[in-house]
Design a protein around this motif. Sequence first.
Motif, PDB file in Angstrom:
ATOM      1  N   TRP A 177      23.140  -5.083 -22.356  1.00  0.00           N
ATOM      2  CA  TRP A 177      22.771  -4.230 -21.240  1.00  0.00           C
ATOM      3  C   TRP A 177      22.192  -5.091 -20.133  1.00  0.00           C
ATOM      4  O   TRP A 177      21.409  -5.991 -20.380  1.00  0.00           O
ATOM      5  CB  TRP A 177      21.738  -3.194 -21.667  1.00  0.00           C
ATOM      6  N   THR A 178      22.570  -4.814 -18.902  1.00  0.00           N
ATOM      7  CA  THR A 178      22.081  -5.526 -17.733  1.00  0.00           C
ATOM      8  C   THR A 178      21.326  -4.543 -16.861  1.00  0.00           C
ATOM      9  O   THR A 178      21.859  -3.496 -16.507  1.00  0.00           O
ATOM     10  CB  THR A 178      23.257  -6.126 -16.932  1.00  0.00           C
ATOM     11  N   SER A 179      20.077  -4.877 -16.539  1.00  0.00           N
ATOM     12  CA  SER A 179      19.320  -4.014 -15.632  1.00  0.00           C
ATOM     13  C   SER A 179      19.991  -4.034 -14.272  1.00  0.00           C
ATOM     14  O   SER A 179      20.547  -5.048 -13.844  1.00  0.00           O
ATOM     15  CB  SER A 179      17.880  -4.501 -15.507  1.00  0.00           C
ATOM     16  N   PHE A 180      19.920  -2.925 -13.613  1.00  0.00           N
ATOM     17  CA  PHE A 180      20.656  -2.758 -12.364  1.00  0.00           C
ATOM     18  C   PHE A 180      19.722  -2.158 -11.328  1.00  0.00           C
ATOM     19  O   PHE A 180      19.192  -1.071 -11.545  1.00  0.00           O
ATOM     20  CB  PHE A 180      21.846  -1.825 -12.630  1.00  0.00           C
ATOM     21  N   GLU A 181      19.478  -2.867 -10.254  1.00  0.00           N
ATOM     22  CA  GLU A 181      18.573  -2.393  -9.214  1.00  0.00           C
ATOM     23  C   GLU A 181      19.316  -1.500  -8.230  1.00  0.00           C
ATOM     24  O   GLU A 181      20.003  -1.981  -7.349  1.00  0.00           O
ATOM     25  CB  GLU A 181      17.967  -3.570  -8.464  1.00  0.00           C
ATOM     26  N   CYS A 182      19.194  -0.212  -8.426  1.00  0.00           N
ATOM     27  CA  CYS A 182      19.770   0.743  -7.503  1.00  0.00           C
ATOM     28  C   CYS A 182      19.147   2.103  -7.789  1.00  0.00           C
ATOM     29  O   CYS A 182      18.493   2.280  -8.806  1.00  0.00           O
ATOM     30  CB  CYS A 182      21.286   0.680  -7.585  1.00  0.00           C
ATOM     31  N   HIS A 183      19.281   3.053  -6.889  1.00  0.00           N
ATOM     32  CA  HIS A 183      18.640   4.356  -7.054  1.00  0.00           C
ATOM     33  C   HIS A 183      19.310   5.200  -8.123  1.00  0.00           C
ATOM     34  O   HIS A 183      18.657   5.948  -8.838  1.00  0.00           O
ATOM     35  CB  HIS A 183      18.647   5.124  -5.731  1.00  0.00           C
ATOM     36  N   LYS A 184      20.606   5.090  -8.249  1.00  0.00           N
ATOM     37  CA  LYS A 184      21.367   5.971  -9.127  1.00  0.00           C
ATOM     38  C   LYS A 184      21.498   5.441 -10.552  1.00  0.00           C
ATOM     39  O   LYS A 184      21.451   6.202 -11.507  1.00  0.00           O
ATOM     40  CB  LYS A 184      22.754   6.177  -8.525  1.00  0.00           C
ATOM     41  N   VAL A 185      21.660   4.136 -10.707  1.00  0.00           N
ATOM     42  CA  VAL A 185      21.958   3.530 -11.998  1.00  0.00           C
ATOM     43  C   VAL A 185      20.798   2.650 -12.458  1.00  0.00           C
ATOM     44  O   VAL A 185      20.218   1.918 -11.669  1.00  0.00           O
ATOM     45  CB  VAL A 185      23.249   2.691 -11.914  1.00  0.00           C
ATOM     46  N   ARG A 186      20.476   2.746 -13.765  1.00  0.00           N
ATOM     47  CA  ARG A 186      19.400   1.936 -14.321  1.00  0.00           C
ATOM     48  C   ARG A 186      19.938   0.704 -15.036  1.00  0.00           C
ATOM     49  O   ARG A 186      19.439  -0.395 -14.841  1.00  0.00           O
ATOM     50  CB  ARG A 186      18.563   2.770 -15.274  1.00  0.00           C
ATOM     51  N   LYS A 187      20.948   0.881 -15.898  1.00  0.00           N
ATOM     52  CA  LYS A 187      21.509  -0.235 -16.660  1.00  0.00           C
ATOM     53  C   LYS A 187      23.018  -0.070 -16.800  1.00  0.00           C
ATOM     54  O   LYS A 187      23.530   1.046 -16.802  1.00  0.00           O
ATOM     55  CB  LYS A 187      20.908  -0.294 -18.066  1.00  0.00           C
ATOM     56  N   VAL A 188      23.710  -1.200 -16.945  1.00  0.00           N
ATOM     57  CA  VAL A 188      25.149  -1.202 -17.208  1.00  0.00           C
ATOM     58  C   VAL A 188      25.444  -2.200 -18.322  1.00  0.00           C
ATOM     59  O   VAL A 188      24.713  -3.167 -18.513  1.00  0.00           O
ATOM     60  CB  VAL A 188      25.974  -1.553 -15.951  1.00  0.00           C
ATOM     61  N   LEU A 218      24.028   3.705 -17.784  1.00  0.00           N
ATOM     62  CA  LEU A 218      22.858   4.550 -17.983  1.00  0.00           C
ATOM     63  C   LEU A 218      22.303   4.880 -16.601  1.00  0.00           C
ATOM     64  O   LEU A 218      21.931   3.985 -15.847  1.00  0.00           O
ATOM     65  CB  LEU A 218      21.786   3.845 -18.809  1.00  0.00           C
ATOM     66  N   TYR A 219      22.280   6.162 -16.272  1.00  0.00           N
ATOM     67  CA  TYR A 219      21.804   6.588 -14.966  1.00  0.00           C
ATOM     68  C   TYR A 219      20.284   6.684 -14.944  1.00  0.00           C
ATOM     69  O   TYR A 219      19.640   6.811 -15.990  1.00  0.00           O
ATOM     70  CB  TYR A 219      22.412   7.943 -14.597  1.00  0.00           C
ATOM     71  N   ALA A 220      19.710   6.655 -13.777  1.00  0.00           N
ATOM     72  CA  ALA A 220      18.263   6.730 -13.616  1.00  0.00           C
ATOM     73  C   ALA A 220      17.713   8.083 -14.057  1.00  0.00           C
ATOM     74  O   ALA A 220      16.565   8.177 -14.485  1.00  0.00           O
ATOM     75  CB  ALA A 220      17.878   6.450 -12.162  1.00  0.00           C
ATOM     76  N   ASP A 221      18.512   9.148 -13.993  1.00  0.00           N
ATOM     77  CA  ASP A 221      18.040  10.479 -14.388  1.00  0.00           C
ATOM     78  C   ASP A 221      18.133  10.717 -15.894  1.00  0.00           C
ATOM     79  O   ASP A 221      17.801  11.799 -16.371  1.00  0.00           O
ATOM     80  CB  ASP A 221      18.804  11.563 -13.643  1.00  0.00           C
ATOM     81  N   GLY A 222      18.589   9.721 -16.669  1.00  0.00           N
ATOM     82  CA  GLY A 222      18.677   9.858 -18.112  1.00  0.00           C
ATOM     83  C   GLY A 222      20.069  10.135 -18.629  1.00  0.00           C
ATOM     84  O   GLY A 222      20.298  10.105 -19.833  1.00  0.00           O
ATOM     85  N   GLY A 223      21.015  10.403 -17.762  1.00  0.00           N
ATOM     86  CA  GLY A 223      22.389  10.639 -18.175  1.00  0.00           C
ATOM     87  C   GLY A 223      23.102   9.331 -18.479  1.00  0.00           C
ATOM     88  O   GLY A 223      22.568   8.242 -18.271  1.00  0.00           O
ATOM     89  N   SER A 224      24.316   9.439 -18.970  1.00  0.00           N
ATOM     90  CA  SER A 224      25.107   8.252 -19.253  1.00  0.00           C
ATOM     91  C   SER A 224      26.573   8.537 -18.959  1.00  0.00           C
ATOM     92  O   SER A 224      26.972   9.690 -18.840  1.00  0.00           O
ATOM     93  CB  SER A 224      24.939   7.823 -20.710  1.00  0.00           C
ATOM     94  N   ASP A 251      24.319   1.334  -4.400  1.00  0.00           N
ATOM     95  CA  ASP A 251      24.587   2.764  -4.559  1.00  0.00           C
ATOM     96  C   ASP A 251      25.936   3.138  -3.952  1.00  0.00           C
ATOM     97  O   ASP A 251      26.733   3.837  -4.565  1.00  0.00           O
ATOM     98  CB  ASP A 251      23.480   3.599  -3.904  1.00  0.00           C
ATOM     99  N   ILE A 252      26.192   2.659  -2.754  1.00  0.00           N
ATOM    100  CA  ILE A 252      27.451   2.961  -2.062  1.00  0.00           C
ATOM    101  C   ILE A 252      28.627   2.316  -2.796  1.00  0.00           C
ATOM    102  O   ILE A 252      29.655   2.953  -3.023  1.00  0.00           O
ATOM    103  CB  ILE A 252      27.385   2.487  -0.600  1.00  0.00           C
TER     104      ILE A 252
END
Length: 97
Positions: free
Chosen positions: A3-14, A26-32, A55-56
Amino acid sequence: MTWTSFECHKVRKVKYNERDRTLEILYADGGSAHASGITKSRYAQLMSTRPEDRDIFFQNIIEPYVVTRRKPPPSPVTILKFIAAALLLGVFLWFLF
């Protein structure tokens, strides 16, 4: 493949799997989500994008390849609201009859 941490508003990790050309998200809101058909060059391009533009880039380039998505689990506040509404309905019906 980690897993790689991802700095963006929508995504937390990829997590990218080069063999299958898939991307787990893995999205920031807990979804995947699970994206298929992501090339190594596209993944490298995603990682090299500036944090303010991710994000864009993610929405325009990666989102069309998402094949499965899971919604985030309900928050405890939502569950409490449901329980409170059920109790109010029960009390109302008790007084009605």
